[in-house]
Write a protein that holds these residues in place. Structure first.
Motif, PDB file in Angstrom:
ATOM      1  N   SER A   2      29.777 101.233  90.909  1.00  0.00           N
ATOM      2  CA  SER A   2      29.469 100.485  89.695  1.00  0.00           C
ATOM      3  C   SER A   2      28.286  99.533  89.840  1.00  0.00           C
ATOM      4  CB  SER A   2      30.694  99.692  89.238  1.00  0.00           C
ATOM      5  OG  SER A   2      31.604 100.551  88.605  1.00  0.00           O
ATOM      6  N   ILE A   3      28.148  98.896  91.004  1.00  0.00           N
ATOM      7  CA  ILE A   3      27.024  97.962  91.164  1.00  0.00           C
ATOM      8  C   ILE A   3      25.704  98.708  91.024  1.00  0.00           C
ATOM      9  CG2 ILE A   3      26.940  98.074  93.691  1.00  0.00           C
ATOM     10  CD1 ILE A   3      26.194  95.045  93.600  1.00  0.00           C
ATOM     11  N   GLU A   4      25.669  99.956  91.444  1.00  0.00           N
ATOM     12  CA  GLU A   4      24.449 100.759  91.292  1.00  0.00           C
ATOM     13  C   GLU A   4      24.162 101.031  89.813  1.00  0.00           C
ATOM     14  OE1 GLU A   4      22.489 100.948  93.779  1.00  0.00           O
ATOM     15  OE2 GLU A   4      24.030 100.129  95.110  1.00  0.00           O
ATOM     16  N   LYS A   5      25.227 101.255  89.020  1.00  0.00           N
ATOM     17  CA  LYS A   5      25.048 101.435  87.575  1.00  0.00           C
ATOM     18  C   LYS A   5      24.470 100.173  86.944  1.00  0.00           C
ATOM     19  CE  LYS A   5      28.638 102.943  85.301  1.00  0.00           C
ATOM     20  NZ  LYS A   5      30.007 103.319  84.892  1.00  0.00           N
ATOM     21  N   VAL A   6      24.951  99.022  87.388  1.00  0.00           N
ATOM     22  CA  VAL A   6      24.474  97.751  86.843  1.00  0.00           C
ATOM     23  C   VAL A   6      23.018  97.515  87.254  1.00  0.00           C
ATOM     24  CG1 VAL A   6      24.795  95.240  86.862  1.00  0.00           C
ATOM     25  CG2 VAL A   6      26.773  96.753  86.655  1.00  0.00           C
ATOM     26  N   LYS A   7      22.704  97.782  88.514  1.00  0.00           N
ATOM     27  CA  LYS A   7      21.306  97.616  88.958  1.00  0.00           C
ATOM     28  C   LYS A   7      20.379  98.558  88.187  1.00  0.00           C
ATOM     29  CE  LYS A   7      21.929  95.830  93.627  1.00  0.00           C
ATOM     30  NZ  LYS A   7      21.704  96.076  95.060  1.00  0.00           N
ATOM     31  N   ALA A   8      20.820  99.792  87.973  1.00  0.00           N
ATOM     32  CA  ALA A   8      20.011 100.746  87.199  1.00  0.00           C
ATOM     33  C   ALA A   8      19.842 100.255  85.761  1.00  0.00           C
ATOM     34  CB  ALA A   8      20.659 102.134  87.227  1.00  0.00           C
ATOM     35  N   TYR A   9      20.899  99.690  85.196  1.00  0.00           N
ATOM     36  CA  TYR A   9      20.838  99.140  83.846  1.00  0.00           C
ATOM     37  C   TYR A   9      19.776  98.028  83.772  1.00  0.00           C
ATOM     38  CZ  TYR A   9      22.246  96.670  79.605  1.00  0.00           C
ATOM     39  OH  TYR A   9      22.234  96.045  78.386  1.00  0.00           O
ATOM     40  N   GLU A  16      16.586  93.987  88.033  1.00  0.00           N
ATOM     41  CA  GLU A  16      17.557  94.433  89.036  1.00  0.00           C
ATOM     42  C   GLU A  16      17.615  93.508  90.247  1.00  0.00           C
ATOM     43  OE1 GLU A  16      13.826  96.867  90.077  1.00  0.00           O
ATOM     44  OE2 GLU A  16      14.707  95.986  88.282  1.00  0.00           O
ATOM     45  N   ASP A  17      16.520  92.806  90.528  1.00  0.00           N
ATOM     46  CA  ASP A  17      16.497  91.883  91.668  1.00  0.00           C
ATOM     47  C   ASP A  17      17.310  90.620  91.405  1.00  0.00           C
ATOM     48  OD1 ASP A  17      14.905  93.661  93.046  1.00  0.00           O
ATOM     49  OD2 ASP A  17      13.033  92.632  92.552  1.00  0.00           O
ATOM     50  N   LYS A  18      17.720  90.387  90.166  1.00  0.00           N
ATOM     51  CA  LYS A  18      18.555  89.217  89.852  1.00  0.00           C
ATOM     52  C   LYS A  18      20.028  89.430  90.228  1.00  0.00           C
ATOM     53  CE  LYS A  18      18.022  86.358  86.574  1.00  0.00           C
ATOM     54  NZ  LYS A  18      17.978  85.633  85.284  1.00  0.00           N
ATOM     55  N   VAL A  19      20.410  90.702  90.485  1.00  0.00           N
ATOM     56  CA  VAL A  19      21.793  90.981  90.876  1.00  0.00           C
ATOM     57  C   VAL A  19      22.031  90.390  92.266  1.00  0.00           C
ATOM     58  CG1 VAL A  19      23.481  92.780  91.425  1.00  0.00           C
ATOM     59  CG2 VAL A  19      21.959  93.048  89.447  1.00  0.00           C
ATOM     60  N   ILE A  20      23.068  89.585  92.376  1.00  0.00           N
ATOM     61  CA  ILE A  20      23.422  88.903  93.618  1.00  0.00           C
ATOM     62  C   ILE A  20      24.546  89.688  94.291  1.00  0.00           C
ATOM     63  CG2 ILE A  20      24.316  86.760  94.619  1.00  0.00           C
ATOM     64  CD1 ILE A  20      23.390  85.416  91.902  1.00  0.00           C
ATOM     65  N   VAL A  21      24.328  90.106  95.545  1.00  0.00           N
ATOM     66  CA  VAL A  21      25.384  90.752  96.333  1.00  0.00           C
ATOM     67  C   VAL A  21      25.900  89.708  97.310  1.00  0.00           C
ATOM     68  CG1 VAL A  21      25.959  92.616  97.915  1.00  0.00           C
ATOM     69  CG2 VAL A  21      24.300  93.012  96.080  1.00  0.00           C
ATOM     70  N   LEU A  22      27.195  89.465  97.236  1.00  0.00           N
ATOM     71  CA  LEU A  22      27.822  88.413  98.037  1.00  0.00           C
ATOM     72  C   LEU A  22      28.490  88.995  99.282  1.00  0.00           C
ATOM     73  CD1 LEU A  22      29.391  86.776  94.911  1.00  0.00           C
ATOM     74  CD2 LEU A  22      27.600  85.725  96.298  1.00  0.00           C
ATOM     75  N   GLU A  23      28.582  88.178 100.320  1.00  0.00           N
ATOM     76  CA  GLU A  23      29.253  88.609 101.554  1.00  0.00           C
ATOM     77  C   GLU A  23      30.767  88.616 101.376  1.00  0.00           C
ATOM     78  OE1 GLU A  23      27.885  88.116 105.187  1.00  0.00           O
ATOM     79  OE2 GLU A  23      25.809  88.276 104.531  1.00  0.00           O
ATOM     80  N   GLN A  24      31.263  87.743 100.507  1.00  0.00           N
ATOM     81  CA  GLN A  24      32.701  87.646 100.298  1.00  0.00           C
ATOM     82  C   GLN A  24      33.071  88.137  98.892  1.00  0.00           C
ATOM     83  OE1 GLN A  24      30.356  85.246 100.341  1.00  0.00           O
ATOM     84  NE2 GLN A  24      31.319  83.242 100.304  1.00  0.00           N
ATOM     85  N   SER A  25      34.355  88.281  98.673  1.00  0.00           N
ATOM     86  CA  SER A  25      34.846  88.778  97.390  1.00  0.00           C
ATOM     87  C   SER A  25      34.573  87.790  96.260  1.00  0.00           C
ATOM     88  CB  SER A  25      36.351  89.041  97.473  1.00  0.00           C
ATOM     89  OG  SER A  25      36.850  89.422  96.209  1.00  0.00           O
TER      90      SER A  25
END
Length: 156
Positions: A2-9, A16-25
């Protein structure tokens, strides 16, 4: 994923560079606020409901809950959340990562007025360890929301 769908969106808008991927949940409001170092209220939680077997999303401030009376007045039915095991089928994202971006077709998105208190908010971005910071106008634009609603109340 799903995160890939959001980045593609968001790539369509060069965001797409504004999407933050976190180390924790960040799967819950509490976990997301802790991971991002912000107050829970600024987490824009996305809740999924069924109205006559049609899915809708309601995005609200993290310190709120659905006010059943207001929900019924607005949608003319009781609030019925999509069962956990069916969220991905109906929405396109798994619980913990549900957001109004990169979702399945024909889903109405409603933004609750509780979000208007903030300059920026942090909705999830398709996974249980992601988020994106958006101002209220960006949230309204990129969520393709149908309308602003008043169906939540502050949790006690």
């Amino acid at each position: 994923m799903s995160i890939e769908k959001v980045k593609a969106y968001f790539k369509r808008f060069n965001m797409e560079d504004k999407v933050i991927v976190l180390e924790q949940s960040s799967a819950t409001v509490e976990l997301a606020a802790k991971a991002l170092g912000i107050e829970e209220a600024r987490i824009a939680k996305t809740m999924s409901f069924l109205i006559d077997e049609n899915p809708i999303l309601v995005v609200a401030a993290g310190d709120t809950k659905i006010d059943n009376k207001k929900y019924k007045e607005k949608f003319h039915t009781k609030a019925k959340m999509i069962p956990f095991d069916f969220v991905e089928k109906y929405i396109g994202h798994t619980p913990g990562g549900v957001c109004p971006f990169g979702i399945n077709d024909n889903i109405n998105v409603y933004l609750d007025n509780s979000l208007k208190r903030f300059q920026t908010v942090f909705p999830a971005a398709g996974s249980s360890n992601s988020a994106i910071e958006l101002n209220i106008n960006e949230l309204e634009k990129y969520s393709n929301s149908k309308e602003w609603v008043d169906i939540c109340k502050i949790r006690e």
